[in-house]
Design an enzyme around this catalytic site. Structure first.
Site, mmCIF file in Angstrom:
data_model
loop_
_atom_site.group_PDB
_atom_site.id
_atom_site.type_symbol
_atom_site.label_atom_id
_atom_site.label_comp_id
_atom_site.label_asym_id
_atom_site.label_seq_id
_atom_site.Cartn_x
_atom_site.Cartn_y
_atom_site.Cartn_z
ATOM 1 N N LYS A 292 1.331 4.248 -2.984
ATOM 2 C CA LYS A 292 1.142 5.688 -2.744
ATOM 3 C C LYS A 292 2.395 6.468 -3.131
ATOM 4 O O LYS A 292 2.323 7.561 -3.692
ATOM 5 C CB LYS A 292 0.800 5.922 -1.269
ATOM 6 C CG LYS A 292 -0.581 5.443 -0.891
ATOM 7 C CD LYS A 292 -1.618 6.328 -1.566
ATOM 8 C CE LYS A 292 -3.022 6.044 -1.156
ATOM 9 N NZ LYS A 292 -3.995 6.881 -1.856
ATOM 10 N N TYR B 58 0.839 -1.206 0.000
ATOM 11 C CA TYR B 58 0.000 0.000 0.000
ATOM 12 C C TYR B 58 0.876 1.259 0.000
ATOM 13 O O TYR B 58 0.672 2.177 -0.799
ATOM 14 C CB TYR B 58 -0.928 -0.022 1.220
ATOM 15 C CG TYR B 58 -1.640 1.297 1.474
ATOM 16 C CD1 TYR B 58 -2.804 1.629 0.791
ATOM 17 C CD2 TYR B 58 -1.125 2.212 2.396
ATOM 18 C CE1 TYR B 58 -3.441 2.841 1.030
ATOM 19 C CE2 TYR B 58 -1.759 3.424 2.635
ATOM 20 C CZ TYR B 58 -2.914 3.736 1.947
ATOM 21 O OH TYR B 58 -3.544 4.942 2.176
HETATM 22 N N1 LIG Z 1 -8.527 5.997 5.886
HETATM 23 C C1 LIG Z 1 -7.381 6.502 6.339
HETATM 24 O O1 LIG Z 1 -7.065 6.446 7.550
HETATM 25 C C2 LIG Z 1 -6.442 7.157 5.379
HETATM 26 C C3 LIG Z 1 -6.734 7.283 4.034
HETATM 27 N N2 LIG Z 1 -5.832 7.898 3.190
HETATM 28 C C4 LIG Z 1 -6.161 8.059 1.783
HETATM 29 O O2 LIG Z 1 -7.318 8.886 1.663
HETATM 30 C C5 LIG Z 1 -8.101 8.475 0.530
HETATM 31 C C6 LIG Z 1 -9.533 8.222 0.968
HETATM 32 O O3 LIG Z 1 -9.565 7.214 1.942
HETATM 33 P P1 LIG Z 1 -10.967 6.661 2.511
HETATM 34 O O4 LIG Z 1 -12.021 7.668 2.320
HETATM 35 O O5 LIG Z 1 -10.680 6.111 3.849
HETATM 36 O O6 LIG Z 1 -11.213 5.453 1.510
HETATM 37 P P2 LIG Z 1 -12.547 4.560 1.312
HETATM 38 O O7 LIG Z 1 -12.125 3.132 1.191
HETATM 39 O O8 LIG Z 1 -13.557 4.905 2.344
HETATM 40 O O9 LIG Z 1 -13.101 5.055 -0.089
HETATM 41 C C7 LIG Z 1 -12.412 4.775 -1.263
HETATM 42 C C8 LIG Z 1 -13.311 5.115 -2.428
HETATM 43 O O10 LIG Z 1 -12.557 4.956 -3.636
HETATM 44 C C9 LIG Z 1 -13.441 4.411 -4.609
HETATM 45 N N3 LIG Z 1 -12.658 3.830 -5.698
HETATM 46 C C10 LIG Z 1 -11.704 2.866 -5.599
HETATM 47 N N4 LIG Z 1 -11.191 2.621 -6.818
HETATM 48 C C11 LIG Z 1 -11.817 3.436 -7.713
HETATM 49 C C12 LIG Z 1 -11.722 3.665 -9.109
HETATM 50 N N5 LIG Z 1 -10.872 2.957 -9.872
HETATM 51 N N6 LIG Z 1 -12.487 4.608 -9.653
HETATM 52 C C13 LIG Z 1 -13.358 5.333 -8.917
HETATM 53 N N7 LIG Z 1 -13.527 5.151 -7.594
HETATM 54 C C14 LIG Z 1 -12.758 4.214 -6.990
HETATM 55 C C15 LIG Z 1 -14.260 3.428 -3.819
HETATM 56 O O11 LIG Z 1 -15.393 3.057 -4.560
HETATM 57 P P3 LIG Z 1 -16.041 1.567 -4.502
HETATM 58 O O12 LIG Z 1 -16.994 1.600 -3.348
HETATM 59 O O13 LIG Z 1 -16.700 1.397 -5.817
HETATM 60 O O14 LIG Z 1 -14.892 0.598 -4.296
HETATM 61 C C16 LIG Z 1 -14.558 4.249 -2.576
HETATM 62 O O15 LIG Z 1 -15.666 5.105 -2.807
HETATM 63 C C17 LIG Z 1 -7.371 7.276 -0.065
HETATM 64 O O16 LIG Z 1 -6.522 7.704 -1.097
HETATM 65 C C18 LIG Z 1 -6.516 6.763 1.099
HETATM 66 O O17 LIG Z 1 -5.381 6.064 0.658
HETATM 67 C C19 LIG Z 1 -4.648 8.407 3.638
HETATM 68 C C20 LIG Z 1 -4.310 8.284 4.943
HETATM 69 C C21 LIG Z 1 -5.190 7.688 5.934
HETATM 70 C C1 LIG Z 2 -8.951 -2.961 14.424
HETATM 71 C C2 LIG Z 2 -7.692 -2.678 15.235
HETATM 72 C C3 LIG Z 2 -6.627 -2.044 14.638
HETATM 73 N N1 LIG Z 2 -5.487 -1.793 15.346
HETATM 74 C C4 LIG Z 2 -4.386 -1.131 14.712
HETATM 75 C C5 LIG Z 2 -3.978 -1.725 13.386
HETATM 76 C C6 LIG Z 2 -3.440 -0.579 12.644
HETATM 77 O O1 LIG Z 2 -2.048 -0.389 12.929
HETATM 78 C C7 LIG Z 2 -4.257 0.540 13.189
HETATM 79 C C8 LIG Z 2 -5.419 0.947 12.336
HETATM 80 O O2 LIG Z 2 -5.922 -0.135 11.690
HETATM 81 P P1 LIG Z 2 -6.393 -0.051 10.176
HETATM 82 O O3 LIG Z 2 -6.257 -1.390 9.563
HETATM 83 O O4 LIG Z 2 -7.713 0.628 10.206
HETATM 84 O O5 LIG Z 2 -5.405 0.986 9.535
HETATM 85 P P2 LIG Z 2 -3.969 0.864 8.964
HETATM 86 O O6 LIG Z 2 -4.153 0.067 7.804
HETATM 87 O O7 LIG Z 2 -2.757 0.491 9.711
HETATM 88 O O8 LIG Z 2 -3.857 2.326 8.958
HETATM 89 C C9 LIG Z 2 -3.952 3.188 7.883
HETATM 90 O O9 LIG Z 2 -4.984 3.265 6.970
HETATM 91 C C10 LIG Z 2 -4.331 3.545 5.731
HETATM 92 C C11 LIG Z 2 -5.345 3.567 4.622
HETATM 93 C C12 LIG Z 2 -3.458 4.753 5.832
HETATM 94 O O10 LIG Z 2 -3.156 5.387 4.834
HETATM 95 C C13 LIG Z 2 -2.776 5.073 7.132
HETATM 96 O O11 LIG Z 2 -2.641 6.448 7.326
HETATM 97 C C14 LIG Z 2 -3.329 4.414 8.336
HETATM 98 O O12 LIG Z 2 -4.166 5.102 9.178
HETATM 99 O O13 LIG Z 2 -4.760 0.132 14.448
HETATM 100 C C15 LIG Z 2 -5.391 -2.141 16.679
HETATM 101 O O14 LIG Z 2 -4.342 -1.891 17.308
HETATM 102 N N2 LIG Z 2 -6.427 -2.761 17.276
HETATM 103 C C16 LIG Z 2 -7.589 -3.055 16.607
HETATM 104 O O15 LIG Z 2 -8.528 -3.651 17.194
#
Ligand SMILES: NC(=O)C1=CN([C@@H]2O[C@H](COP(=O)(O)OP(=O)(O)OC[C@H]3O[C@@H](n4cnc5c(N)ncnc54)[C@H](OP(=O)(O)O)[C@@H]3O)[C@@H](O)[C@H]2O)C=CC1
Ligand SMILES: Cc1cn([C@H]2C[C@H](O)[C@@H](COP(=O)(O)OP(=O)(O)O[C@H]3O[C@@H](C)C(=O)[C@@H](O)[C@H]3O)O2)c(=O)[nH]c1=O
Length: 306
Positions: free
Chosen positions: A144, A140
């Site tokens: 990125k 992942y």
């Molecule tokens: N969640 C986090 O903690 C973090 C997230 N990010 C980044 O922020 C962004 C948003 O994350 P988040 O909102 O959590 O993600 P989600 O998984 O909640 O949402 C991702 C969305 O992307 C859509 N998608 C995936 N592939 C495509 C495609 N080829 N064309 C159009 N739509 C697509 C999905 O649609 P579908 O339902 O159809 O699959 C879904 O709506 C991402 O880039 C993630 O890497 C960065 C740091 C932390």
């Molecule tokens: C569900 C769970 C997760 N964790 C830990 C695992 C992980 O390190 C962290 C969060 O779990 P997640 O699998 O949700 O997230 P993780 O995949 O590690 O985290 C990330 O998401 C992606 C998309 C990003 O880009 C990052 O910034 C980051 O926040 O917490 C626990 O310690 N206990 C738990 O019960």
């Protein structure tokens, strides 16, 4: 009959919208909601409306909507699954943003896209800055890192925001919600106590990213709340602020969970541009206030609403 020109309706001027990808996702929905609140015209697109990794689909949507900017929140976020499902991960996270950047650059449309703290290896012990060298530990993070490189090659004027560890009040897809939910139901909650992060409150991220986009900022920006903690400390702080017992959070080494993807021991984001988001504890308080209904609602009600 002759119609007097002054009685004809005024032509309505076309106002270009903001195009937001990720209609089913946490960040996409938050952008759409906050654009509505701020009076910014926006269109939220699903994968069916526009597949970001398909140039024809992207060109069609840009032609149809004539946006002034694209906010790309689409991506593949299942960090552990990405280790084996890597083709899909690279398609959504690397190819997609690169296709968008090429198309936006060609049409002089602004682009905002998101990267992650997981581009870093965790060997530092002070916050990672925009100029630090990315060296991801997992698929992942690598998807990125490659996206950042490709987007800024196709479109040096793109805005690429690195952010981390979301918690937001409008859905249950985040760590803070799960920790509070478990403790609220009287269960112990295990969390990693050897991975230090900078959590990010989704509404803060959205508002600041929109400000940067409106200011036509470019290049790499780190956005996370000010303050650092381990996942276990985050769960304890949220629990205590919610009036629950923080002793219900059990700290464990990350390795004990057996996750397929390696995580950095330290991935705190700092910024050469200064700290733009509020202190973590302030945002956790706002989260608890904003998410109060959801946190108190029975599980079935939440599933039906999300
Ligand atoms: N969640 C986090 O903690 C973090 C997230 N990010 C980044 O922020 C962004 C948003 O994350 P988040 O909102 O959590 O993600 P989600 O998984 O909640 O949402 C991702 C969305 O992307 C859509 N998608 C995936 N592939 C495509 C495609 N080829 N064309 C159009 N739509 C697509 C999905 O649609 P579908 O339902 O159809 O699959 C879904 O709506 C991402 O880039 C993630 O890497 C960065 C740091 C932390
Ligand atoms: C569900 C769970 C997760 N964790 C830990 C695992 C992980 O390190 C962290 C969060 O779990 P997640 O699998 O949700 O997230 P993780 O995949 O590690 O985290 C990330 O998401 C992606 C998309 C990003 O880009 C990052 O910034 C980051 O926040 O917490 C626990 O310690 N206990 C738990 O019960």
């Amino acid at each position: 009959m002759r119609i007097l020109p002054e009685l004809l309706p005024e032509p309505v001027p076309f106002i270009p919208p903001l195009l937001i990808t990720g209609a089913s996702g946490t960040l996409g929905r938050a952008f759409h909601r906050i654009c509505h609140t701020r009076g910014i015209k926006a269109v939220l697109l699903s994968r069916q409306d526009m597949d970001i990794a398909d140039l024809v689909s992207v060109e069609q949507a840009l032609e149809q909507y004539q946006p002034w900017a694209v906010v790309n929140t689409a991506g593949y976020v299942r960090v552990d699954d990405a280790e084996t499902d890597f083709r899909r991960c690279y398609r959504e996270n690397t190819l997609g943003p690169a296709v968008l950047a090429a198309a936006c650059a060609h049409r002089a449309v602004q682009l905002l896209t998101f990267s992650s703290d997981l581009v870093f290896d965790g060997l530092k012990s002070t916050p990672y800055l925009e100029s630090d060298l990315p060296r991801p530990l997992n698929v992942y993070g690598n998807s990125k890192r490659l996206a950042e490189r490709d987007v800024l090659t196709h479109m040096p004027a793109a805005l690429v925001v690195r952010t981390s560890a979301f918690f937001g009040p409008w859905d249950e897809h985040n760590f803070v919600y799960h920790a509070l939910r478990a403790v609220g139901e009287g269960e112990l909650f295990e969390a990693a106590d050897d991975q230090r992060i900078a959590p990010t409150y989704v509404p803060d991220l959205v508002n600041t990213s929109l400000d940067l986009l409106l200011d036509e900022e470019q290049g790499l920006w780190h956005l996370a709340n000010a303050g650092t903690c381990t996942w276990a400390e985050l769960a304890r702080t949220a629990t205590a602020l919610a009036g629950l017992d923080p002793a219900m959070i059990v700290g464990r080494p990350g390795a004990a969970f057996g996750w397929p993807a390696a995580r950095p021991a330290y991935s705190v984001l700092g910024s050469e541009h200064g700290a733009l988001l509020p202190a973590l504890e302030v945002s956790l308080q706002r989260y608890l206030h904003e998410a109060a209904d959801m946190l108190n609602a029975p599980q079935e009600q939440i599933a039906a609403a999300s």
